[in-house]
Design a protein around this motif. Structure first.
Motif, PDB file in Angstrom:
ATOM      1  N   HIS A  77       0.756  -1.234   0.072  1.00 57.71           N
ATOM      2  CA  HIS A  77      -0.024  -0.133  -0.038  1.00 57.71           C
ATOM      3  C   HIS A  77       0.841   1.155  -0.127  1.00 57.71           C
ATOM      4  O   HIS A  77       0.634   2.252  -0.800  1.00 57.71           O
ATOM      5  CB  HIS A  77      -1.091   0.037   1.143  1.00 57.71           C
ATOM      6  CG  HIS A  77      -2.092  -1.090   0.973  1.00 57.71           C
ATOM      7  ND1 HIS A  77      -2.111  -2.247   1.351  1.00 57.71           N
ATOM      8  CD2 HIS A  77      -3.314  -0.599   0.158  1.00 57.71           C
ATOM      9  CE1 HIS A  77      -3.250  -2.780   0.830  1.00 57.71           C
ATOM     10  NE2 HIS A  77      -3.858  -1.908   0.150  1.00 57.71           N
ATOM     11  N   TYR A  80       1.971   1.437  -3.589  1.00 55.25           N
ATOM     12  CA  TYR A  80       0.679   2.128  -4.189  1.00 55.25           C
ATOM     13  C   TYR A  80       0.371   3.460  -4.399  1.00 55.25           C
ATOM     14  O   TYR A  80       0.124   4.097  -5.313  1.00 55.25           O
ATOM     15  CB  TYR A  80      -0.553   0.899  -3.984  1.00 55.25           C
ATOM     16  CG  TYR A  80      -2.011   1.534  -4.387  1.00 55.25           C
ATOM     17  CD1 TYR A  80      -2.053   1.383  -5.761  1.00 55.25           C
ATOM     18  CD2 TYR A  80      -2.820   1.703  -3.712  1.00 55.25           C
ATOM     19  CE1 TYR A  80      -3.471   1.588  -6.534  1.00 55.25           C
ATOM     20  CE2 TYR A  80      -4.212   1.965  -4.149  1.00 55.25           C
ATOM     21  CZ  TYR A  80      -4.245   2.057  -5.545  1.00 55.25           C
ATOM     22  OH  TYR A  80      -5.574   2.309  -5.971  1.00 55.25           O
ATOM     23  N   TRP A 125      -2.681  -7.761  -7.021  1.00 52.84           N
ATOM     24  CA  TRP A 125      -1.809  -6.614  -7.342  1.00 52.84           C
ATOM     25  C   TRP A 125      -1.200  -6.809  -8.683  1.00 52.84           C
ATOM     26  O   TRP A 125      -0.873  -7.923  -8.959  1.00 52.84           O
ATOM     27  CB  TRP A 125      -0.571  -6.444  -6.475  1.00 52.84           C
ATOM     28  CG  TRP A 125      -0.999  -6.438  -4.923  1.00 52.84           C
ATOM     29  CD1 TRP A 125      -1.185  -6.992  -4.102  1.00 52.84           C
ATOM     30  CD2 TRP A 125      -1.328  -4.850  -4.342  1.00 52.84           C
ATOM     31  NE1 TRP A 125      -1.806  -6.532  -2.847  1.00 52.84           N
ATOM     32  CE2 TRP A 125      -1.739  -5.182  -3.116  1.00 52.84           C
ATOM     33  CE3 TRP A 125      -1.185  -3.652  -4.558  1.00 52.84           C
ATOM     34  CZ2 TRP A 125      -2.101  -4.121  -2.267  1.00 52.84           C
ATOM     35  CZ3 TRP A 125      -1.388  -2.576  -4.026  1.00 52.84           C
ATOM     36  CH2 TRP A 125      -1.814  -2.900  -2.570  1.00 52.84           C
ATOM     37  N   ASP A 159      -3.448  -1.894  -7.097  1.00 50.64           N
ATOM     38  CA  ASP A 159      -3.997  -2.646  -6.298  1.00 50.64           C
ATOM     39  C   ASP A 159      -5.518  -2.852  -7.077  1.00 50.64           C
ATOM     40  O   ASP A 159      -6.181  -2.018  -7.371  1.00 50.64           O
ATOM     41  CB  ASP A 159      -4.631  -1.857  -4.973  1.00 50.64           C
ATOM     42  CG  ASP A 159      -5.263  -2.640  -3.733  1.00 50.64           C
ATOM     43  OD1 ASP A 159      -5.834  -3.580  -4.274  1.00 50.64           O
ATOM     44  OD2 ASP A 159      -5.048  -2.179  -2.833  1.00 50.64           O
TER      45      ASP A 159
END
Ligand code: MN
Length: 204
Positions: A77, A80, A125, A159
């Motif tokens: 994350h 991302y 992902w 994602d």
């Protein structure tokens, strides 16, 4: 060392309508925070307490699935958030040359990223990565990551878990991919990752 939620590198309204402030409030403020909290609880008082996030991911892979999931999701994350940008960015000359060599053009790479993202079954992902010197699209399932994989340098990630797009696009993952891959990918970040030659590091 307890890890922290990293700040978004843009205002929470900056990616709308591709990704709304409401989505970010849950995805960044709740989902990412929860992965971090669970990881911090799992490493507290253990041999991992002073390790880097990348070392924790590598150590937990294959031996402690619960810790691996939360550590890898913490890394993914963070990566991302930086893989998206509020303003238009462009690849460096070095990145552009490698994209052209592997995919023909940036537009063709975008089409392949969208297709791989749309076709990815269930949660996961979709990555642009450098592997053995050439660019490749990779997919990882659930919380799996490229962060600790030898010889692989992740450049960008998208994602494709439902929580990334459901509030904005409901079940239409291709609409989310059109919006994000189409105009929100951070090619400057990808260029920095390529130039460094080693995987991005989650801020301590
Ligand atoms: Mn997510």
């Amino acid at each position: 060392m307890a890890f922290k939620l990293i700040d978004l590198p843009y205002a929470d309204t900056a990616l709308a309508p591709a990704v709304s402030a409401e989505t970010l409030s849950f995805h960044h403020g709740k989902h990412h925070q929860t992965y971090i909290d669970k990881m911090n609880a799992a490493i507290d008082g253990t041999d991992h307490a002073d390790a880097s996030l990348e070392a924790i991911v590598g150590a937990a892979r294959g031996s402690n699935q619960g810790l691996f999931n939360n550590a890898a999701q913490t890394w993914n994350h963070g990566f991302y958030w930086h893989s998206m940008a509020a303003t238009e960015t462009a690849p460096s000359d070095e990145l552009k040359a490698k994209i052209d060599a592997a995919f023909g053009s940036v537009d063709e790479l975008k089409e392949q990223l969208k297709a791989r993202g749309a076709g990815h079954f269930a949660s996961g992902w979709v990555w642009l990565a450098e592997k053995d010197g050439a660019l490749t699209i990779e997919e990882t399932h659930d919380g799996d990551t490229l962060a600790d994989q030898d010889g692989v340098n992740p450049l960008l990630v998208v994602d494709v878990w439902e929580h990334a797009y459901y509030l904005d696009h409901q079940n239409k993952r291709p609409a989310y991919l059109d919006a994000v891959v189409g105009s929100k990918l951070n090619w400057a970040f990808a260029s920095e990752n390529l130039a460094r030659g080693t995987a991005w590091v989650y801020p301590a």
